[in-house]
Design a protein around this motif. Structure first.
Motif: not given
Length: 260
Positions: A150-153, A86-99, A104-107, A156-161
């Protein structure tokens, strides 16, 4: 890296008809052949054949205009989920995403959109996609049978990745990912790793060696080691595919640290 330039001078390949058993994995082309790991060719690509193939450590990969080509490379690229970096930048991105309440993550809410998005983005160095229409149809059938996910990111209601994968028992086989926003596919992969760790899935098959996967902790193992792990886990009960925000702690607290 597996090569796909199959020429008339290449060694002969077994041609499989519907329902025919795959050859022994030891018959796959070796490092001295033009396409190491190539095992067989054929014309049948459906959910039943995919299940038989993945249960043996075999996967399809071919381009438009080629027959269905089946592969079992040696060595095999895998991500041991305990070794995810888990690279530092990705860790920060996940924390921002969680908060962020808008993230949201959807399956499995948009499987066909995910695989279509993956197909629209050729791999580096390739002029076209390997996810041809036959592949989309076959994995769509596999998804409806409950073996492809599928694991989806979502932002704002849009499929980002996102990414899609195959699951048999306690084995997960990663296939492809895409991103419309920065780090969206990496966050999806991190979510998959978190889910796997929470469900006792120790290994994600990555098939091929790439620098990107290696930077995230993936490594090569021998085909024999891979098949040994596969045989011990493919017959186990598959997990229910849903994502709980608590799974993030499997990554944030326990993942192998890495520098940016």
């Amino acid at each position: 890296m597996i090569k796909k330039n199959i020429k008339p001078s290449s060694p002969p390949l077994p041609w499989l008809v519907a329902g025919q058993a795959f050859p022994p994995l030891e018959d796959a082309w070796g490092s001295a052949d033009p396409a190491p790991g190539l095992l067989a060719a054929g014309e049948t690509l459906d959910a039943a054949t995919l299940v038989r193939a993945y249960a043996r450590g075999i996967f399809p990969w071919f381009s438009l205009g080629q027959p269905v080509l089946w592969w079992s490379p040696d060595p095999r690229m895998v991500l041991q989920t305990r070794d995810f970096k888990l690279h530092r930048s990705l860790r920060k991105g996940i924390v921002r995403f969680m908060n962020d309440a808008h993230c949201e993550i959807r399956f499995d809410s948009a499987f066909q959109r995910v695989i279509s998005a993956c197909a629209s983005k050729p791999r580096a160095g390739q002029a076209g996609t390997w996810i041809v229409s036959e592949m989309e149809q076959a994995y769509g059938e596999l998804h409806r049978a409950g073996h492809a996910h599928s694991v989806e990111t979502w932002v704002n209601g849009e499929l980002a990745g996102g990414l899609y994968c195959v699951n048999l028992g306690r084995m997960v086989f990663g296939e492809s990912m895409f991103a419309h926003q920065t780090d969206a596919s990496k966050i999806a992969l991190a979510a998959l790793v978190a889910f796997c760790r929470a469900k006792g899935i120790a290994m994600i098959d990555c098939q091929q060696n790439t620098g990107h996967l290696a930077s995230l902790g993936a490594c090569e193992i021998s085909r024999a080691e891979f098949i040994s792990h596969l045989s011990r886990n493919v017959g186990k009960t598959a997990p229910a595919w849903h994502f709980d925000s608590l799974y993030w702690h499997q990554i944030l607290n326990d993942a192998t640290p890495a520098t940016p």
